[in-house]
Design a protein around this motif. Structure first.
Motif, PDB file in Angstrom:
ATOM      1  N   LYS A 159      75.253  46.090  37.107  1.00 42.50           N
ATOM      2  CA  LYS A 159      74.573  45.148  37.987  1.00 42.50           C
ATOM      3  C   LYS A 159      73.560  44.354  37.168  1.00 42.50           C
ATOM      4  CE  LYS A 159      75.147  48.162  42.003  1.00 42.50           C
ATOM      5  NZ  LYS A 159      74.457  48.944  43.056  1.00 42.50           N
ATOM      6  N   ALA A 160      74.062  43.485  36.313  1.00 39.26           N
ATOM      7  CA  ALA A 160      73.196  42.725  35.416  1.00 39.26           C
ATOM      8  C   ALA A 160      72.603  41.530  36.154  1.00 39.26           C
ATOM      9  CB  ALA A 160      73.986  42.250  34.198  1.00 39.26           C
ATOM     10  N   PRO A 161      71.288  41.461  36.288  1.00 38.73           N
ATOM     11  CA  PRO A 161      70.668  40.305  36.937  1.00 38.73           C
ATOM     12  C   PRO A 161      70.767  39.061  36.062  1.00 38.73           C
ATOM     13  CG  PRO A 161      68.988  41.778  36.083  1.00 38.73           C
ATOM     14  CD  PRO A 161      70.298  42.475  35.900  1.00 38.73           C
ATOM     15  N   GLU A 162      70.487  37.934  36.653  1.00 41.21           N
ATOM     16  CA  GLU A 162      70.641  36.657  35.955  1.00 41.21           C
ATOM     17  C   GLU A 162      69.794  36.581  34.694  1.00 41.21           C
ATOM     18  OE1 GLU A 162      70.177  31.843  36.769  1.00 41.21           O
ATOM     19  OE2 GLU A 162      69.603  33.286  38.306  1.00 41.21           O
ATOM     20  N   GLY A 163      68.574  37.128  34.737  1.00 38.74           N
ATOM     21  CA  GLY A 163      67.698  37.063  33.572  1.00 38.74           C
ATOM     22  C   GLY A 163      68.289  37.744  32.361  1.00 38.74           C
ATOM     23  N   GLN A 164      68.996  38.850  32.575  1.00 42.16           N
ATOM     24  CA  GLN A 164      69.632  39.550  31.462  1.00 42.16           C
ATOM     25  C   GLN A 164      70.805  38.738  30.915  1.00 42.16           C
ATOM     26  OE1 GLN A 164      70.679  43.557  32.530  1.00 42.16           O
ATOM     27  NE2 GLN A 164      68.623  44.088  33.217  1.00 42.16           N
ATOM     28  N   VAL A 165      71.616  38.222  31.809  1.00 39.77           N
ATOM     29  CA  VAL A 165      72.797  37.456  31.385  1.00 39.77           C
ATOM     30  C   VAL A 165      72.374  36.213  30.611  1.00 39.77           C
ATOM     31  CG1 VAL A 165      74.771  36.103  32.196  1.00 39.77           C
ATOM     32  CG2 VAL A 165      74.248  38.318  33.239  1.00 39.77           C
ATOM     33  N   ARG A 166      71.295  35.597  31.030  1.00 42.08           N
ATOM     34  CA  ARG A 166      70.845  34.360  30.380  1.00 42.08           C
ATOM     35  C   ARG A 166      70.502  34.598  28.907  1.00 42.08           C
ATOM     36  NH1 ARG A 166      66.211  32.025  33.627  1.00 42.08           N
ATOM     37  NH2 ARG A 166      67.844  32.065  35.226  1.00 42.08           N
ATOM     38  N   GLU A 167      70.020  35.807  28.592  1.00 41.32           N
ATOM     39  CA  GLU A 167      69.699  36.122  27.202  1.00 41.32           C
ATOM     40  C   GLU A 167      70.953  36.199  26.333  1.00 41.32           C
ATOM     41  OE1 GLU A 167      66.804  36.113  26.026  1.00 41.32           O
ATOM     42  OE2 GLU A 167      65.641  36.110  27.885  1.00 41.32           O
ATOM     43  N   LEU A 168      72.113  36.400  26.954  1.00 40.35           N
ATOM     44  CA  LEU A 168      73.368  36.534  26.208  1.00 40.35           C
ATOM     45  C   LEU A 168      74.133  35.223  26.077  1.00 40.35           C
ATOM     46  CD1 LEU A 168      74.648  39.863  27.835  1.00 40.35           C
ATOM     47  CD2 LEU A 168      73.512  39.597  25.619  1.00 40.35           C
ATOM     48  N   VAL A 169      73.721  34.200  26.819  1.00 40.47           N
ATOM     49  CA  VAL A 169      74.471  32.939  26.820  1.00 40.47           C
ATOM     50  C   VAL A 169      74.541  32.298  25.432  1.00 40.47           C
ATOM     51  CG1 VAL A 169      74.471  30.559  27.689  1.00 40.47           C
ATOM     52  CG2 VAL A 169      74.175  32.470  29.271  1.00 40.47           C
ATOM     53  N   PRO A 170      73.435  32.182  24.671  1.00 39.36           N
ATOM     54  CA  PRO A 170      73.539  31.597  23.327  1.00 39.36           C
ATOM     55  C   PRO A 170      74.500  32.374  22.427  1.00 39.36           C
ATOM     56  CG  PRO A 170      71.241  31.690  24.017  1.00 39.36           C
ATOM     57  CD  PRO A 170      72.021  32.492  25.015  1.00 39.36           C
ATOM     58  N   PHE A 171      74.468  33.702  22.524  1.00 37.06           N
ATOM     59  CA  PHE A 171      75.376  34.534  21.732  1.00 37.06           C
ATOM     60  C   PHE A 171      76.818  34.295  22.176  1.00 37.06           C
ATOM     61  CE2 PHE A 171      77.264  38.471  20.122  1.00 37.06           C
ATOM     62  CZ  PHE A 171      76.657  38.585  18.890  1.00 37.06           C
ATOM     63  N   PHE A 172      77.020  34.151  23.467  1.00 32.41           N
ATOM     64  CA  PHE A 172      78.337  33.843  24.036  1.00 32.41           C
ATOM     65  C   PHE A 172      78.844  32.507  23.508  1.00 32.41           C
ATOM     66  CE2 PHE A 172      80.114  31.441  27.808  1.00 32.41           C
ATOM     67  CZ  PHE A 172      81.430  31.851  27.620  1.00 32.41           C
ATOM     68  N   ASN A 173      77.972  31.509  23.447  1.00 33.61           N
ATOM     69  CA  ASN A 173      78.379  30.189  22.962  1.00 33.61           C
ATOM     70  C   ASN A 173      78.791  30.216  21.493  1.00 33.61           C
ATOM     71  OD1 ASN A 173      77.878  29.058  25.480  1.00 33.61           O
ATOM     72  ND2 ASN A 173      75.765  28.504  24.977  1.00 33.61           N
ATOM     73  N   ARG A 174      78.164  31.101  20.705  1.00 35.72           N
ATOM     74  CA  ARG A 174      78.477  31.177  19.275  1.00 35.72           C
ATOM     75  C   ARG A 174      79.675  32.076  18.976  1.00 35.72           C
ATOM     76  NH1 ARG A 174      72.843  31.787  18.941  1.00 35.72           N
ATOM     77  NH2 ARG A 174      73.083  34.027  18.512  1.00 35.72           N
ATOM     78  N   HIS A 175      79.790  33.178  19.704  1.00 32.06           N
ATOM     79  CA  HIS A 175      80.765  34.198  19.308  1.00 32.06           C
ATOM     80  C   HIS A 175      81.817  34.525  20.369  1.00 32.06           C
ATOM     81  CE1 HIS A 175      78.416  35.010  15.701  1.00 32.06           C
ATOM     82  NE2 HIS A 175      77.339  35.082  16.460  1.00 32.06           N
ATOM     83  N   GLY A 176      81.677  34.016  21.576  1.00 27.40           N
ATOM     84  CA  GLY A 176      82.685  34.262  22.587  1.00 27.40           C
ATOM     85  C   GLY A 176      82.272  35.278  23.631  1.00 27.40           C
ATOM     86  N   LEU A 177      83.105  35.356  24.681  1.00 28.22           N
ATOM     87  CA  LEU A 177      82.788  36.197  25.838  1.00 28.22           C
ATOM     88  C   LEU A 177      82.763  37.678  25.494  1.00 28.22           C
ATOM     89  CD1 LEU A 177      82.296  36.522  28.854  1.00 28.22           C
ATOM     90  CD2 LEU A 177      84.769  36.383  29.220  1.00 28.22           C
ATOM     91  N   LYS A 178      83.777  38.152  24.785  1.00 29.04           N
ATOM     92  CA  LYS A 178      83.831  39.581  24.465  1.00 29.04           C
ATOM     93  C   LYS A 178      82.639  40.002  23.613  1.00 29.04           C
ATOM     94  CE  LYS A 178      88.776  40.587  24.800  1.00 29.04           C
ATOM     95  NZ  LYS A 178      89.957  41.108  24.067  1.00 29.04           N
ATOM     96  N   ALA A 179      82.214  39.139  22.730  1.00 24.25           N
ATOM     97  CA  ALA A 179      81.070  39.468  21.885  1.00 24.25           C
ATOM     98  C   ALA A 179      79.806  39.607  22.723  1.00 24.25           C
ATOM     99  CB  ALA A 179      80.890  38.401  20.810  1.00 24.25           C
ATOM    100  N   ALA A 180      79.614  38.694  23.674  1.00 23.42           N
ATOM    101  CA  ALA A 180      78.427  38.760  24.529  1.00 23.42           C
ATOM    102  C   ALA A 180      78.431  40.033  25.363  1.00 23.42           C
ATOM    103  CB  ALA A 180      78.376  37.528  25.433  1.00 23.42           C
ATOM    104  N   VAL A 181      79.587  40.367  25.929  1.00 19.82           N
ATOM    105  CA  VAL A 181      79.696  41.606  26.705  1.00 19.82           C
ATOM    106  C   VAL A 181      79.521  42.812  25.781  1.00 19.82           C
ATOM    107  CG1 VAL A 181      81.214  43.000  28.161  1.00 19.82           C
ATOM    108  CG2 VAL A 181      81.176  40.506  28.425  1.00 19.82           C
ATOM    109  N   GLY A 182      79.995  42.694  24.545  1.00 23.82           N
ATOM    110  CA  GLY A 182      79.834  43.769  23.570  1.00 23.82           C
ATOM    111  C   GLY A 182      78.375  44.065  23.279  1.00 23.82           C
ATOM    112  N   VAL A 183      77.541  43.044  23.237  1.00 27.74           N
ATOM    113  CA  VAL A 183      76.105  43.239  23.030  1.00 27.74           C
ATOM    114  C   VAL A 183      75.532  44.084  24.168  1.00 27.74           C
ATOM    115  CG1 VAL A 183      73.856  42.116  22.916  1.00 27.74           C
ATOM    116  CG2 VAL A 183      75.804  41.109  21.733  1.00 27.74           C
TER     117      VAL A 183
END
Length: 303
Positions: A159-183
């Motif tokens: 149950k990841a709130p928006e604030g947590q997900v937002r911290e992963l967006v830059p990483f997602f943009n650089r490395h992809g969806l699986k990488a962001a979820v991997g973090v």
């Protein structure tokens, strides 16, 4: 006495008619039973949907506490209902984000008449979202950027709130969806899902080396292990030089500022104002006195 005769009576025909009548009656009874069953099922479905439907009416009204000790059973029930309502925020956020992205990608707004300028249609998703739904342009981008991460994390039971997900967006943009979820998965494995915070995710992302290489073909758990290894093998970043003034120097600067204010017949002079004038004097090429003093002090301290 004449035998009683029934003209036109045929035993076989009568039997057939009777059987047909019974069949029709049974079919009608079955249809009525089926109709009642379907109606009852529809009513049960409607009742279940209404019970599960989120809404403000499902949240208890605010009331004063029953006391100062442990929550009563009624208070606990009210708390559970409120927490469930708050957790809906994340789900609703990603539902809205995916909806906006779907409308934007397919340009499904292209034939929608502009509410304020009916002579034309909307030209961008941001314009449509802002005019029709009150969603600002920046908010529209935030929702569209994060929904994929939110959807996958939700599917994985987080149950990841928006604030947590937002911290992963830059990483997602650089490395992809699986990488962001991997973090996220890596942090969960390290400290537990209940201890994940936006701050922890932000600090974790900063630890990865700049030349990080990940394969989008790997499983998320494999990527999480790779990320953990990358952090362990990364060279710790050098600490940033401190810009804070030593305590003794602060006191001396403040003392001199008071003296300066007295000479200028002013009230307290902020330290930043003194610093601004000092730097301006240091940078003045027409008057090198401050520059020369700084030079001599630095030369002495380095010798």
């Amino acid at each position: 006495m004449k035998d009683f005769e029934l003209d036109g009576w045929d035993d076989e025909e009568a039997s057939t008619d009777a059987a047909t009548s019974l069949t029709r009656t049974a079919a009608r009874v079955e249809e009525e039973r089926q109709a009642l069953t379907e109606q009852a099922l529809a009513e049960r479905i409607t009742a279940a949907v209404n019970a599960a439907r989120p809404g403000v009416d499902k949240i208890p009204d605010p009331v004063d506490p029953a006391g100062t000790g442990n929550l009563t059973a009624d208070e606990q029930e009210r708390l559970d209902a409120c927490v469930a309502g708050i957790e809906l925020l994340s789900t609703a956020t990603w539902v809205a984000g995916k909806s906006l992205d779907t409308v934007a990608t397919g340009r499904l707004f292209r034939k929608l008449v502009h509410k304020l300028e009916p002579e034309r249609c909307y030209t961008t998703i941001e314009e449509w979202a802002e005019i029709e739904h009150g969603i600002s342009r920046s908010r529209c981008s935030q929702l569209r950027d994060g929904w994929q991460i939110g959807e996958v994390l939700n599917a994985r039971g987080y149950k990841a709130p928006e604030g947590q997900v937002r911290e992963l967006v830059p990483f997602f943009n650089r490395h992809g969806l699986k990488a962001a979820v991997g973090v996220y998965e890596m942090v969960v494995q390290a400290i537990g899902a209940d201890k994940v915070t936006a701050k922890r995710l932000r600090e974790t992302v900063k630890l990865f080396p700049g030349d990080l290489a990940l394969s989008d073909e790997d499983d998320v758990n494999v990527i999480a292990q790779s990320l953990a290894g990358a952090i362990e093998g990364a060279t710790p970043p050098a600490p940033k030089p401190s810009t804070a003034l030593p305590t003794e120097l602060k006191r001396e600067v403040d003392r001199r500022s008071v003296a300066l204010a007295d000479r200028l017949d002013r009230g307290r002079i902020p330290r930043n104002e003194v610093l601004t004038h000092l730097l301006a004097a240091f940078a003045d090429e027409r008057d090198s006195r401050v520059f020369d003093v700084v030079f001599e002090r630095m030369k002495t301290s380095n010798s």
